[in-house]
Motif scaffolding. Structure first.
Motif, PDB file in Angstrom:
ATOM      1  N   UNK A   1       0.974  -1.275   0.023  1.00 49.83           N
ATOM      2  CA  UNK A   1      -0.104  -0.116  -0.114  1.00 49.83           C
ATOM      3  C   UNK A   1       0.800   1.200   0.021  1.00 49.83           C
ATOM      4  N   UNK A   2       1.794   1.296   0.684  1.00 47.78           N
ATOM      5  CA  UNK A   2       3.037   2.468   0.837  1.00 47.78           C
ATOM      6  C   UNK A   2       3.558   2.655  -0.563  1.00 47.78           C
ATOM      7  N   UNK A   3       4.280   1.574  -0.702  1.00 48.53           N
ATOM      8  CA  UNK A   3       5.020   1.800  -2.298  1.00 48.53           C
ATOM      9  C   UNK A   3       4.035   2.066  -3.312  1.00 48.53           C
ATOM     10  N   UNK A   4       2.875   1.277  -3.394  1.00 47.20           N
ATOM     11  CA  UNK A   4       2.189   1.497  -4.366  1.00 47.20           C
ATOM     12  C   UNK A   4       1.293   2.593  -4.615  1.00 47.20           C
ATOM     13  N   UNK A   5       1.050   2.992  -3.669  1.00 48.49           N
ATOM     14  CA  UNK A   5       0.350   4.804  -3.565  1.00 48.49           C
ATOM     15  C   UNK A   5       1.468   5.638  -3.822  1.00 48.49           C
ATOM     16  N   UNK A   6       2.747   5.351  -3.359  1.00 47.62           N
ATOM     17  CA  UNK A   6       3.777   6.377  -3.343  1.00 47.62           C
ATOM     18  C   UNK A   6       4.284   6.409  -5.008  1.00 47.62           C
ATOM     19  N   UNK A   7       4.107   5.310  -5.554  1.00 49.19           N
ATOM     20  CA  UNK A   7       4.617   5.256  -7.256  1.00 49.19           C
ATOM     21  C   UNK A   7       3.455   5.620  -7.879  1.00 49.19           C
ATOM     22  N   UNK A   8       1.978   5.399  -7.578  1.00 47.19           N
ATOM     23  CA  UNK A   8       0.879   6.004  -8.113  1.00 47.19           C
ATOM     24  C   UNK A   8       0.912   7.472  -8.201  1.00 47.19           C
ATOM     25  N   UNK A   9       1.451   8.220  -6.989  1.00 47.79           N
ATOM     26  CA  UNK A   9       1.556   9.555  -7.025  1.00 47.79           C
ATOM     27  C   UNK A   9       2.487  10.225  -7.852  1.00 47.79           C
ATOM     28  N   UNK A  10       3.441   9.453  -8.227  1.00 48.98           N
ATOM     29  CA  UNK A  10       4.484  10.056  -9.109  1.00 48.98           C
ATOM     30  C   UNK A  10       4.570   9.446 -10.560  1.00 48.98           C
ATOM     31  N   UNK A  11       3.470   8.505 -10.770  1.00 46.11           N
ATOM     32  CA  UNK A  11       3.407   7.980 -12.289  1.00 46.11           C
ATOM     33  C   UNK A  11       2.440   8.434 -13.261  1.00 46.11           C
ATOM     34  N   UNK A  12       1.674   9.744 -12.638  1.00 40.53           N
ATOM     35  CA  UNK A  12       0.782  10.270 -13.670  1.00 40.53           C
ATOM     36  C   UNK A  12       1.263  10.673 -15.023  1.00 40.53           C
ATOM     37  N   UNK A  13       0.626  10.180 -16.138  1.00 39.39           N
ATOM     38  CA  UNK A  13       0.989  10.454 -17.464  1.00 39.39           C
ATOM     39  C   UNK A  13       1.651   9.253 -18.142  1.00 39.39           C
ATOM     40  N   UNK A  14       1.985   8.206 -17.388  1.00 41.77           N
ATOM     41  CA  UNK A  14       2.721   6.968 -17.934  1.00 41.77           C
ATOM     42  C   UNK A  14       1.501   5.962 -18.776  1.00 41.77           C
ATOM     43  N   UNK A  15       2.099   5.606 -19.713  1.00 41.09           N
ATOM     44  CA  UNK A  15       1.284   4.320 -20.340  1.00 41.09           C
ATOM     45  C   UNK A  15       1.420   2.961 -19.236  1.00 41.09           C
ATOM     46  N   UNK A  16       0.371   2.169 -19.503  1.00 44.64           N
ATOM     47  CA  UNK A  16       0.246   0.975 -18.648  1.00 44.64           C
ATOM     48  C   UNK A  16       1.655   0.162 -19.280  1.00 44.64           C
ATOM     49  N   UNK A  17       1.868   0.132 -20.280  1.00 47.51           N
ATOM     50  CA  UNK A  17       3.124  -0.601 -20.900  1.00 47.51           C
ATOM     51  C   UNK A  17       4.440   0.054 -20.402  1.00 47.51           C
ATOM     52  N   UNK A  18       4.447   1.226 -20.460  1.00 48.45           N
ATOM     53  CA  UNK A  18       5.607   2.157 -20.013  1.00 48.45           C
ATOM     54  C   UNK A  18       5.685   1.954 -18.412  1.00 48.45           C
ATOM     55  N   UNK A  19       4.505   1.950 -17.854  1.00 46.58           N
ATOM     56  CA  UNK A  19       4.380   2.016 -16.466  1.00 46.58           C
ATOM     57  C   UNK A  19       5.032   0.421 -15.886  1.00 46.58           C
ATOM     58  N   UNK A  20       4.686  -0.415 -16.571  1.00 44.93           N
ATOM     59  CA  UNK A  20       4.745  -2.039 -16.256  1.00 44.93           C
ATOM     60  C   UNK A  20       6.183  -2.103 -16.380  1.00 44.93           C
ATOM     61  N   UNK A  21       6.758  -1.776 -17.408  1.00 46.49           N
ATOM     62  CA  UNK A  21       8.152  -2.117 -17.872  1.00 46.49           C
ATOM     63  C   UNK A  21       9.107  -1.027 -16.981  1.00 46.49           C
ATOM     64  N   UNK A  22       8.869  -0.007 -16.539  1.00 43.03           N
ATOM     65  CA  UNK A  22       9.856   0.660 -15.662  1.00 43.03           C
ATOM     66  C   UNK A  22       9.718   0.111 -14.204  1.00 43.03           C
TER      67      UNK A  22
END
Length: 544
Positions: free
Chosen positions: A365-386
């Motif tokens: 929950x901590x890491x996931x929410x933090x990653x979500x907070x800083x990952x606005x604008x990424x595509x799902x594929x780009x997000x998953x790869x990175x």
């Protein structure tokens, strides 16, 4: 829907029909703004836990000593199956048509460049863990694998080890270590992060765990069911963080004892946690960009310099060649290591893998929410790869450099680190390299700054959850949670040390594992809706 989420929702968004407003159930009192009853229940429970653990330290130690082996021996199958499900689902999203969907809508653009994004991902994800286990885990698995009795059930060695074959034992030790720090943990983080980003940025729901379950429970997520989900998320986050902070304190003090002779005693551990929590509070007040982002970038520079140093002055050729050999070993052993049935390495599977999976899940929950907070604008594929592939590669290289160097030292006759306690193994490995005092001090600084960034990021996430999804809740609330993260770490250390820390992570990871498995289905349904909306928008544009 709040202004922020409304502005972040793209034209192709299929909004979820709900009358819920961010903060509608919140209570404003004494300058605070918290979500009732999540803040009250979780806050009072944590306060009670800290008080009872500090008052009844002997009883707490006995309880935690019993709890962890009980949970890991009975629930190992669940954690292994859940971990495999997260990896398979994440890899599916990379190659599926869903990969083109952008978090925030078709016109959304990232808020951070790649350098800043990667730094925050890694610092929040597992910085303290890599420092703590980078030397100790490969060395421990290697030693157990060489000494394993192939006929002994319940072996400490992964997959019953490779007795009498040092090279095979080295490859197996590195594969087992990478298994714990590669695709599986990052897939757990990625699933939670994607769910939060998708349902907040694309669906216009609050940035909180309960929002991800709207496809299953509908409006019920705003009632008691949602309160339970968010409260479990707070408990998992807080105890997962406390585990990492406790590890960080143990290792930092071990390093200070090794270099400066500072006593490795409970009062010093408590003092160190208090001091570093104070630094975290300063970062909390500074805010996300001035605090966490800047500290994360500083830490990445220091970590990179330490990594380059170990590669340059250590067994360079063995590290470079070992990197590729370890990838092959990881690919070869990932399926048997992931197998939940028909194995005899009970001590390894329960003592290492099950604990890790529970730890990662409690952190999610901590890491996931933090990653979500800083990952606005990424595509799902780009997000998953990175979020999945690149951190796994970095983790493999880190473990190869630090763990591989320690194993090479042992194979060449230096046994200083192999019999030492886990927190001090890193410093004993560095002691056998040039400039040991300087690099050991840098290692301590890295642990401390990872401690600060984790505490700061964690307080931000817990505060967002307990404020009903508000991302701009009063700073005083983040100060409250940052303070109690330190207090929980102190309570666990005094009430059983590392065993208590690990027990807390496993205990909170179990119920949240079930929640995360449901989250997979919710993400799939949410992405189907986004894809349908995109197709309809393209068809409408073509016929216009």
């Amino acid at each position: 829907m709040s202004e922020q989420t409304a502005d972040q929702t793209g034209d192709a968004t299929e909004d979820i029909p709900t009358d819920y407003e961010v903060g509608q159930d919140n209570i404003q009192v004494f300058g605070l703004d918290f979500h009732n009853p999540v803040f009250i229940v979780s806050g009072l429970t944590i306060i009670l836990f800290v008080a009872l653990s500090l008052i009844f330290q002997q009883g707490a130690e006995s309880f935690f000593t019993w709890l962890r082996p009980f949970l890991t021996s009975n629930l190992d199958w669940l954690f292994l199956i859940a971990g495999n499900a997260f990896v398979l689902f994440s890899l599916f999203l990379i190659v599926s048509p869903f990969g083109k969907i952008r978090l925030g809508g078709p016109d959304a653009r990232p808020e951070y460049n790649y350098a800043g994004w990667f730094a925050m991902l890694f610092a929040a994800g597992m910085g303290i863990g890599l420092m703590f286990y980078g030397v100790s885990e490969p060395l421990t698995h290697y030693n157990a694998s060489v000494a394993a009795d192939a006929g002994q059930a319940g072996s400490d060695a992964p997959l019953m080890g490779a007795p009498g074959d040092p090279e095979a034992a080295r490859r197996l030790a590195m594969a087992a270590t990478i298994f714990h720090w590669g695709l599986h943990p990052w897939a757990i983080y990625a699933v939670v992060a994607l769910a939060l980003a998708l349902f907040s940025y694309n669906k216009g729901l609050p940035l909180t765990i309960r929002s991800a379950f709207y496809p299953i429970f509908g409006e019920a997520v705003w009632g008691w069911l949602g309160h339970v989900i968010d409260t479990l998320a707070v408990f998992a986050t807080l105890f997962g963080l406390a585990t990492s902070l406790g590890f960080g304190a143990e290792q930092a003090l071990a390093g200070l004892n090794h270099i400066f002779g500072i006593p490795d005693t409970d009062p010093w551990k408590v003092g160190l946690i208090v001091a570093i929590t104070g630094c975290a509070l300063t970062s909390v007040v500074a805010g996300l960009d001035a605090g966490v982002k800047r500290l994360s970038e500083i830490n990445m520079i220091l970590a990179f310099l330490l990594l380059v140093f170990v590669v340059a002055v250590g067994p360079t050729l063995a590290i470079v060649s070992g990197f590729f050999e370890n990838i092959v070993a990881y690919a070869r052993d990932i399926i048997p290591l992931s197998n939940p049935i028909g194995r005899n390495d009970d001590s390894f599977r329960n003592g290492w893998t099950t604990f890790y999976w529970a730890w990662w899940i409690s952190w999610s929950p901590f890491v996931g929410m933090f990653i979500a907070r800083v990952s606005y604008g990424r595509t799902v594929r780009e997000f998953m790869i990175c979020v999945l592939i690149i951190p796994t590669i970095v983790s493999i290289f880190w473990m190869t450099a630090f763990g591989g160097t320690a194993i090479s030292q042992l194979m060449n006759g230096y046994e200083g680190a192999v019999s030492a306690e886990l927190p001090v193994k890193l410093f004993l490995m560095l002691e056998h390299l040039p400039l040991a005092s300087i690099t050991s001090f840098i290692g301590i600084v890295l642990v401390i700054v990872f401690f600060v960034t984790s505490s700061d990021s964690g307080s931000l996430v817990i505060d967002t959850i307990t404020a009903g999804g508000k991302v701009d809740a009063p700073v005083a609330q983040r100060v409250f949670w940052a303070t109690f993260e330190g207090l929980v770490a102190i309570a666990l250390l005094l009430g059983g040390g590392l065993k208590a820390l690990q027990s807390a992570a496993v205990a909170t990871g179990f119920p949240f594992a079930l929640i995360l498995l449901l989250m997979i289905w919710c993400i799939y349904q949410g992405l189907k809706g986004e894809q349908r909306a995109l197709v309809e928008a393209q068809e409408a544009e073509a016929t216009a």
